[in-house]
Design a protein around this motif. Structure first.
Motif, PDB file in Angstrom:
ATOM      1  N   LEU A  19       0.817  -1.217   0.000  1.00 38.51           N
ATOM      2  CA  LEU A  19       0.000   0.000   0.000  1.00 38.51           C
ATOM      3  C   LEU A  19       0.851   1.269   0.000  1.00 38.51           C
ATOM      4  N   ILE A  20       1.789   1.350   0.941  1.00 35.96           N
ATOM      5  CA  ILE A  20       2.590   2.586   1.010  1.00 35.96           C
ATOM      6  C   ILE A  20       3.483   2.733  -0.234  1.00 35.96           C
ATOM      7  N   PRO A  21       4.169   1.642  -0.685  1.00 40.06           N
ATOM      8  CA  PRO A  21       4.937   1.815  -1.939  1.00 40.06           C
ATOM      9  C   PRO A  21       4.056   2.291  -3.093  1.00 40.06           C
ATOM     10  N   ALA A  22       2.828   1.759  -3.196  1.00 39.07           N
ATOM     11  CA  ALA A  22       1.946   2.181  -4.303  1.00 39.07           C
ATOM     12  C   ALA A  22       1.581   3.656  -4.156  1.00 39.07           C
ATOM     13  N   LEU A  23       1.237   4.069  -2.939  1.00 40.98           N
ATOM     14  CA  LEU A  23       0.858   5.479  -2.736  1.00 40.98           C
ATOM     15  C   LEU A  23       2.050   6.409  -2.977  1.00 40.98           C
ATOM     16  N   TYR A  24       3.218   5.966  -2.523  1.00 41.14           N
ATOM     17  CA  TYR A  24       4.420   6.784  -2.720  1.00 41.14           C
ATOM     18  C   TYR A  24       4.728   6.933  -4.221  1.00 41.14           C
ATOM     19  N   LEU A  25       4.628   5.819  -4.961  1.00 36.88           N
ATOM     20  CA  LEU A  25       4.935   5.887  -6.402  1.00 36.88           C
ATOM     21  C   LEU A  25       3.893   6.736  -7.145  1.00 36.88           C
ATOM     22  N   LEU A  26       2.643   6.655  -6.709  1.00 34.59           N
ATOM     23  CA  LEU A  26       1.612   7.521  -7.317  1.00 34.59           C
ATOM     24  C   LEU A  26       1.947   8.983  -7.046  1.00 34.59           C
ATOM     25  N   PHE A  27       2.381   9.258  -5.830  1.00 29.85           N
ATOM     26  CA  PHE A  27       2.754  10.634  -5.457  1.00 29.85           C
ATOM     27  C   PHE A  27       3.923  11.098  -6.334  1.00 29.85           C
ATOM     28  N   PHE A  46       3.438   4.000  17.786  1.00 27.14           N
ATOM     29  CA  PHE A  46       4.422   4.747  16.980  1.00 27.14           C
ATOM     30  C   PHE A  46       4.061   6.213  17.104  1.00 27.14           C
ATOM     31  N   SER A  47       5.067   7.089  17.034  1.00 30.12           N
ATOM     32  CA  SER A  47       4.747   8.509  16.823  1.00 30.12           C
ATOM     33  C   SER A  47       4.618   8.693  15.310  1.00 30.12           C
ATOM     34  N   HIS A  48       4.154   9.847  14.847  1.00 34.29           N
ATOM     35  CA  HIS A  48       4.100  10.084  13.396  1.00 34.29           C
ATOM     36  C   HIS A  48       5.483   9.851  12.783  1.00 34.29           C
ATOM     37  N   ASP A  49       6.510  10.425  13.441  1.00 31.42           N
ATOM     38  CA  ASP A  49       7.847  10.337  12.853  1.00 31.42           C
ATOM     39  C   ASP A  49       8.400   8.925  12.869  1.00 31.42           C
ATOM     40  N   ALA A  50       8.110   8.191  13.965  1.00 29.67           N
ATOM     41  CA  ALA A  50       8.637   6.811  14.035  1.00 29.67           C
ATOM     42  C   ALA A  50       8.013   5.969  12.925  1.00 29.67           C
ATOM     43  N   TRP A  51       6.716   6.213  12.659  1.00 31.27           N
ATOM     44  CA  TRP A  51       6.082   5.419  11.582  1.00 31.27           C
ATOM     45  C   TRP A  51       6.650   5.812  10.214  1.00 31.27           C
ATOM     46  N   ARG A  52       6.863   7.101  10.035  1.00 30.18           N
ATOM     47  CA  ARG A  52       7.449   7.566   8.755  1.00 30.18           C
ATOM     48  C   ARG A  52       8.817   6.914   8.538  1.00 30.18           C
ATOM     49  N   ASP A  53       9.604   6.824   9.635  1.00 30.19           N
ATOM     50  CA  ASP A  53      10.941   6.216   9.489  1.00 30.19           C
ATOM     51  C   ASP A  53      10.835   4.744   9.097  1.00 30.19           C
ATOM     52  N   GLU A  54       9.903   4.037   9.759  1.00 34.75           N
ATOM     53  CA  GLU A  54       9.686   2.618   9.418  1.00 34.75           C
ATOM     54  C   GLU A  54       9.316   2.480   7.947  1.00 34.75           C
ATOM     55  N   ASN A  73      10.926  12.667   0.898  1.00 34.26           N
ATOM     56  CA  ASN A  73      10.863  13.776   1.866  1.00 34.26           C
ATOM     57  C   ASN A  73       9.668  14.697   1.599  1.00 34.26           C
ATOM     58  N   ASP A  74       9.257  14.785   0.344  1.00 29.23           N
ATOM     59  CA  ASP A  74       8.055  15.579   0.037  1.00 29.23           C
ATOM     60  C   ASP A  74       6.782  14.817   0.413  1.00 29.23           C
ATOM     61  N   PHE A  75       6.849  13.496   0.289  1.00 28.26           N
ATOM     62  CA  PHE A  75       5.672  12.652   0.535  1.00 28.26           C
ATOM     63  C   PHE A  75       5.410  12.481   2.047  1.00 28.26           C
ATOM     64  N   ALA A  76       6.493  12.276   2.814  1.00 26.80           N
ATOM     65  CA  ALA A  76       6.372  11.870   4.218  1.00 26.80           C
ATOM     66  C   ALA A  76       5.554  12.828   5.107  1.00 26.80           C
ATOM     67  N   PRO A  77       5.628  14.151   4.924  1.00 30.33           N
ATOM     68  CA  PRO A  77       4.832  15.019   5.816  1.00 30.33           C
ATOM     69  C   PRO A  77       3.326  14.806   5.702  1.00 30.33           C
ATOM     70  N   ASN A  78       2.875  14.157   4.613  1.00 32.21           N
ATOM     71  CA  ASN A  78       1.436  13.877   4.464  1.00 32.21           C
ATOM     72  C   ASN A  78       1.029  12.568   5.133  1.00 32.21           C
ATOM     73  N   VAL A  79       1.995  11.930   5.816  1.00 36.65           N
ATOM     74  CA  VAL A  79       1.726  10.631   6.430  1.00 36.65           C
ATOM     75  C   VAL A  79       1.617  10.810   7.948  1.00 36.65           C
ATOM     76  N   TYR A  80       0.558  10.244   8.534  1.00 39.76           N
ATOM     77  CA  TYR A  80       0.319  10.390   9.978  1.00 39.76           C
ATOM     78  C   TYR A  80       0.034   9.019  10.578  1.00 39.76           C
ATOM     79  N   TYR A  81       0.171   8.942  11.903  1.00 40.90           N
ATOM     80  CA  TYR A  81      -0.111   7.668  12.554  1.00 40.90           C
ATOM     81  C   TYR A  81      -0.942   7.891  13.818  1.00 40.90           C
ATOM     82  N   HIS A  82      -1.846   6.951  14.058  1.00 42.03           N
ATOM     83  CA  HIS A  82      -2.668   7.024  15.267  1.00 42.03           C
ATOM     84  C   HIS A  82      -2.742   5.633  15.905  1.00 42.03           C
TER      85      HIS A  82
END
Ligand code: BG6
Length: 478
Positions: A19-27, A46-54, A73-82
């Protein structure tokens, strides 16, 4: 309106692998609508940043050469975790708050259930209860991964549970085979060219073969697989989808309901089988060594190979058998649809030639994506000897770049609200209506023999004998 995609089961394998590779490549290709947000939720903290790093690590691994750190780096700020449990109302209320914060106004949302299927009903109930399914602030769509139920009864119940909260138009059931470019190309080949359709019927076609062969064995998925078997794992969904796309009539327009109406009619026309017929019209196998796989009982009767002969009783296909087969531990990985045309009515050349030399159209769905029209040609300087030659179209030669993964297309369609390539509830139930009686007979005293086969071949030898009894032969080409 802006878009948010919420992934439940965010710490799971599907999220990081697909899912994330597909969304990243679409971005990266600038296909995602501007500002699309991705919000993950699962129980892992996870914090938002810890998930982004994973995700950065896994995406780099799964997109390989296509990974570009600047684009990430442009894509990651649009990613959040809860962190939270999606069956707990309080956790979903907190998620709702986070979504409203990051959206800052009306937004369309896609909820992607990438969780264990046993959680579907509870999760959907809570999405309804928490107000997350409320469509007033923008469309709310739900994406479900297979399996859609375990049999017809559980599929019907699941459809009811889902439709209590999400109207059918908002429900997107993924069958990743429909996201494959070559499956969509089958529709284009049939309906964007006028030379195939006139010959696409009982007057010209002897039979159709649909093969989904996998070289891999069950491996570490034994626990799941032994409960499913090849009919639930591959036939109820992927093979029947390929059958529908091959056999359907042209829809009036490429519109989600019109396409699916035509597909449904194919399943409605599949001839039901009695237990006696099932014994003759189906074949089952298990690869040698399956019972030693982790999580598989020593006396397992679960099939890892199946072949079915189905009849589509309608005007177009009357009398044309559709042979479907799939298995693990086979000779190679290949998915292909073979249209075997009739022999010419009168043979002028090579009287001894066997039936299989008649013209055939081979649609290679994967991995060597393409189409070959196999025809008889005269061998030069040989009197009047004939030989099979191919008019050979290959995607890799015709088009630059790799085929995108099915998830890119399907995620984008879900975000944009196009359900044409997703399974509708009636489609799923009709498919179970075909597969369920076969599974029931296979689990009864009337079950046909479970043949053992060595890995690395095309399934049990009996499958070749079975075809020969019908005066036909499998097209076994990798
Ligand atoms: C999945 C099945 O749906 O499809 C797997 O659960 C199978 O057992 C897979 O291996 C095949 O997909 P593909 O795209 O590799 O042909």
């Amino acid at each position: 309106m802006s878009h948010t995609i919420v992934i439940f089961g965010a710490s799971g394998d599907l999220t990081s692998r697909k899912l994330i590779p597909a969304l990243y490549l679409l971005f990266k290709k600038k296909r995602l609508p501007e500002g699309t947000r991705i919000v993950g939720m699962s129980r892992t903290e996870f914090s938002h940043d810890a998930w982004r790093d994973e995700l950065k690590k896994s995406t780099e691994k799964f997109t390989e050469k296509k990974f570009d750190a600047d684009a990430w780096n442009d894509f990651a700020p649009n990613v959040y975790y809860h962190p939270g449990d999606l069956t707990e109302l309080e956790d979903l209320k907190k998620l709702k708050k986070l979504l409203e914060e990051v959206e800052g106004g009306p937004a369309e949302r896609v909820y992607y259930l990438s969780t264990a299927p046993r959680l579907y009903t509870a999760a959907i109930d809570q999405l309804g209860e928490s107000g997350l399914a409320n469509q007033e602030e923008g469309a709310r769509r739900i994406v479900l991964e297979k399996p859609f139920g375990y049999d017809l009864g559980t599929a019907e119940k699941l459809n009811k549970d889902v439709n209590r909260v999400f109207p059918e138009k908002q429900v997107y059931r993924i069958d990743h085979y429909l996201g494959k470019e070559t499956v969509q190309n089958l529709l284009v080949m049939r309906f964007a060219n006028s030379i195939f359709e006139p010959l696409w019927n009982r007057n010209y076609i002897d039979h159709v073969q649909i093969t989904v062969a996998e070289e891999v064995v069950v491996g570490r998925r034994g626990g799941y697989y032994d409960q499913a078997g090849v009919l639930r794992d591959m036939f109820q969904n992927h093979l029947l989808q390929l059958l529908m796309v091959t056999a359907m009539e042209a829809p009036v327009r490429f519109d989600a309901d019109m396409v699916r109406d035509e597909k449904v009619k194919v399943l409605q026309a599949v001839r039901p089988m009695s237990a006696d017929e099932i014994a003759n019209e189906t074949l089952r196998g298990q690869y040698a060594g399956y019972r030693k796989e982790e999580g598989v009982p020593k006396d397992s009767q679960t099939e890892t190979f199946a072949a079915l002969r189905l009849w589509v009783d309608n005007w177009r296909w009357n009398g044309v058998p559709f042979y479907l087969r799939s298995g693990k531990g086979m000779s190679c990985r290949t998915t292909q649809i073979v249209i075997q045309y009739n022999q010419p009515p009168h043979t002028l050349f090579d009287q001894k030639k066997s039936f299989i030399d008649a013209c055939r159209l081979v649609m290679q769905i994967q991995p060597a994506e393409g189409i070959q029209l196999q025809i008889q040609t005269k061998v030069p300087d040989s009197g009047i000897m004939t030989r099979t030659s191919a008019l050979d179209f290959r995607f890799c030669k015709e088009f630059q770049g790799e085929m995108p993964d099915a998830y890119q297309r399907l995620l984008l369609d879900a975000i944009q609200g196009d359900a044409s390539l997703f399974a509708r509830s009636d489609e799923v139930e009709l498919a179970w209506g075909i597969i369920d009686p076969i599974i029931k007979t296979w689990r009864s005293d009337a079950a046909p023999t479970l043949h053992t086969y060595e890995t690395g071949y095309w399934g049990p030898n009996e499958s070749n004998d079975w075809m020969e009894e019908h005066g036909r032969q499998w097209f076994d080409v990798c």
